[in-house]
Design an enzyme around this catalytic site. Structure first.
Site, PDB file in Angstrom:
ATOM      1  N   SER A 101       0.790  -1.233   0.000  1.00 22.25           N
ATOM      2  CA  SER A 101       0.000   0.000   0.000  1.00 22.25           C
ATOM      3  C   SER A 101       0.820   1.279   0.000  1.00 22.25           C
ATOM      4  O   SER A 101       0.238   2.366  -0.173  1.00 22.25           O
ATOM      5  CB  SER A 101      -0.953   0.002   1.197  1.00 22.25           C
ATOM      6  OG  SER A 101      -1.958  -0.968   1.024  1.00 22.25           O
ATOM      7  N   VAL A 102       2.129   1.231   0.173  1.00 26.96           N
ATOM      8  CA  VAL A 102       2.888   2.471   0.006  1.00 26.96           C
ATOM      9  C   VAL A 102       2.796   2.960  -1.436  1.00 26.96           C
ATOM     10  O   VAL A 102       2.999   4.138  -1.725  1.00 26.96           O
ATOM     11  CB  VAL A 102       4.369   2.320   0.443  1.00 26.96           C
ATOM     12  CG1 VAL A 102       4.471   1.980   1.923  1.00 26.96           C
ATOM     13  CG2 VAL A 102       5.101   1.289  -0.394  1.00 26.96           C
TER      14      VAL A 102
END
Length: 486
Positions: free
Chosen positions: A222-223
């Site tokens: 999710s970064v």
């Protein structure tokens, strides 16, 4: 002149031309390329026993040549803090050549670079053996030691700490590590035996010039939603007030697969989400919807602008794995999975750190830099690299807006354990599922948010959710505090 003599004469001239051309190429045109080739052991064999320059961190050598007491080989290359710096220094071995900075800065360390020409001439007049230059690194020894200690023994992981404004690398560590002294020894049989054992250890990166932070391509999880957010704002179709669809699961026409939000978070509490909420809680379906709306190329273009799969400049002095920018030929489910950092998207920890640093630095990405100064044998400074811009990743307005949302992810969201009292911290967590019940757990961020002094990127590989949460955001907090309290 009969025909046989004429043919012999032509053949002789051709042979001389070929020999002359080969010599000219080796000595002039291709000399630098051949010296830099990691398979070329001649340079190592010629200088293995010489007084090679030191690699220095905080005034102390982390690689140096010491007198060996041997009549046949006067100097021995040693590494006083081996595991801590192996991923940066590499090794200098008679058996296996040179890796890391020992290879990429080999000309300077051996005293053979153009910058040391006058020094070599002076040493020849004095009848002395050439001495190499010393290379002082940007690494902060206390932060390097702290970062290394925050990766438990037996755990695969990497940490990169940078100054977002300059690109200087303050710490860069990974585990498992190794002891370069074992392969740099003058006992060639012992060096070979040590290498045979090292190659059996899972996760040790013994490639010629890369370490975990620069060489290991991992799913970013999710970064990567920071890329999606920048692409959305840059498109003009979204703004800071946009409400995003946030279904619990995103269906796809004609197939049974549904992309879910994380079951353990708060994404299920609302059907639509602001950008702030979506990043705070790291919801999947809003960003998948954005990608399906904008298309694959918009996400891929933004990823390239953040440096995914791109050049890192000439100041790093280490080779790196560039990986892919963004997968091609994606169907709807494939695109949805890719924009949350899964499927075939890959990045190194250093690439993620550079993306975050660009957001911290008003959208401008600086060249990552490991070299602080280069000094001649008499300690005269002969090179002092200055900060250089590498690329513009996004606009200041978009970078500042993303920073605001990253601050809320720490102050109100699932990155809250990275918070530092009295300091605005901007951060984003990530979890990349590996398909076997384990994940790559990420944190990336910077502080203070309004005047960034330090960026931190952490990845822990193959961990469960709880272990990942304990080893990422809380450890980032410790690094933020250590740097800001200096």
């Amino acid at each position: 002149m009969n025909q046989a003599i004429r043919h012999s004469w032509v053949a002789a001239v051709a042979m001389f031309a070929l020999i002359f051309g080969a010599i000219s190429y080796v000595q002039v045109i291709g000399a630098d390329e051949l010296k830099a080739n990691p398979w070329n052991q001649r340079a190592v064999l010629q200088s293995f026993c010489n007084d090679r320059g030191a690699i220095v961190v905080g005034g102390s050598p982390v690689a140096e040549s010491v007198e060996s007491g041997s009549e046949t080989c006067a100097f021995q290359r040693t590494y006083p803090q081996p595991e801590l710096y192996a991923g940066i220094t590499g090794y200098f071995s008679q058996n296996f050549g040179a890796t890391g900075l020992e290879q990429s800065m080999g000309g300077e360390l051996a005293g053979n670079s153009d910058q040391l020409f006058l020094d070599r001439v002076g040493q020849l007049f004095l009848g002395n053996q050439p001495k190499g230059a010393s290379v002082e690194l940007t690494i902060d020894p206390e932060i390097q030691q702290l970062a290394y200690s925050l990766i438990p023994d037996g755990q695969r992981g990497s940490i990169v700490v940078t100054n977002p404004k300059t690109g200087a690398i303050l710490a860069m560590v990974s585990k498992p590590s190794y002891d370069p002294n074992l392969v740099a020894t003058q006992d060639l049989a012992a060096a070979a035996a040590s290498m045979n054992e090292l190659v059996k250890v899972p996760g040790i990166n013994l490639n010629p010039n890369v370490s975990g932070p620069t060489g290991e391509l991992l799913a970013p999880g999710s970064v990567f939603k920071l890329v999606d957010t920048a692409a959305a704002l840059a498109s003009g179709k979204y703004n800071k007030d946009s409400e995003l669809p946030n279904p619990a699961e995103l269906p796809f026409e004609g197939i049974q697969y549904r992309l879910p939000n994380y079951a353990g978070g708060n994404c299920y509490t609302r059907d639509t989400a602001s950008f702030a909420f979506a990043l705070q809680q790291s919801c999947n379906t809003p960003f998948a919807s954005i990608a399906l709306d904008l298309g694959r190329d918009a996400i891929a273009d933004q990823a390239e602008k953040f440096g995914f799969g791109q050049d890192m400049g000439d100041q790093l002095k280490l080779d790196y794995a560039s990986g892919n920018t963004f997968p091609d030929d994606l169907d709807g489910p494939g695109l949805a999975q890719s924009v949350i950092g899964q499927k075939d998207v890959r990045a190194t920890p250093l690439q993620v750190a550079m993306m975050t640093a660009a957001i911290a630095n008003d959208g401008v990405q600086m060249q990552p830099n490991l070299i602080k100064t280069l000094r001649s044998p008499d300690l005269r400074v002969i090179d002092e690299p200055q900060p250089k811009q590498l690329r513009t990743s996004t606009t200041p307005a978009i970078a500042n807006q993303i920073t605001e949302w990253m601050v809320s992810a720490v102050s109100e969201g699932i990155a809250n354990r990275a918070g530092v009292p009295g300091v605005q911290v901007a951060g984003k967590t990530g979890t990349a599922e590996l398909g076997n019940g384990t994940n790559n757990s990420w944190f990336t961020g910077f502080a203070p948010a309004n005047n960034p002094q330090v960026g931190v990127t952490i990845v822990m590989e193959g961990v469960d959710i709880n272990t990942g949460a304990q080893l990422t955001s809380p450890n980032a907090k410790r690094i933020f505090e250590a740097v800001l309290n200096k």
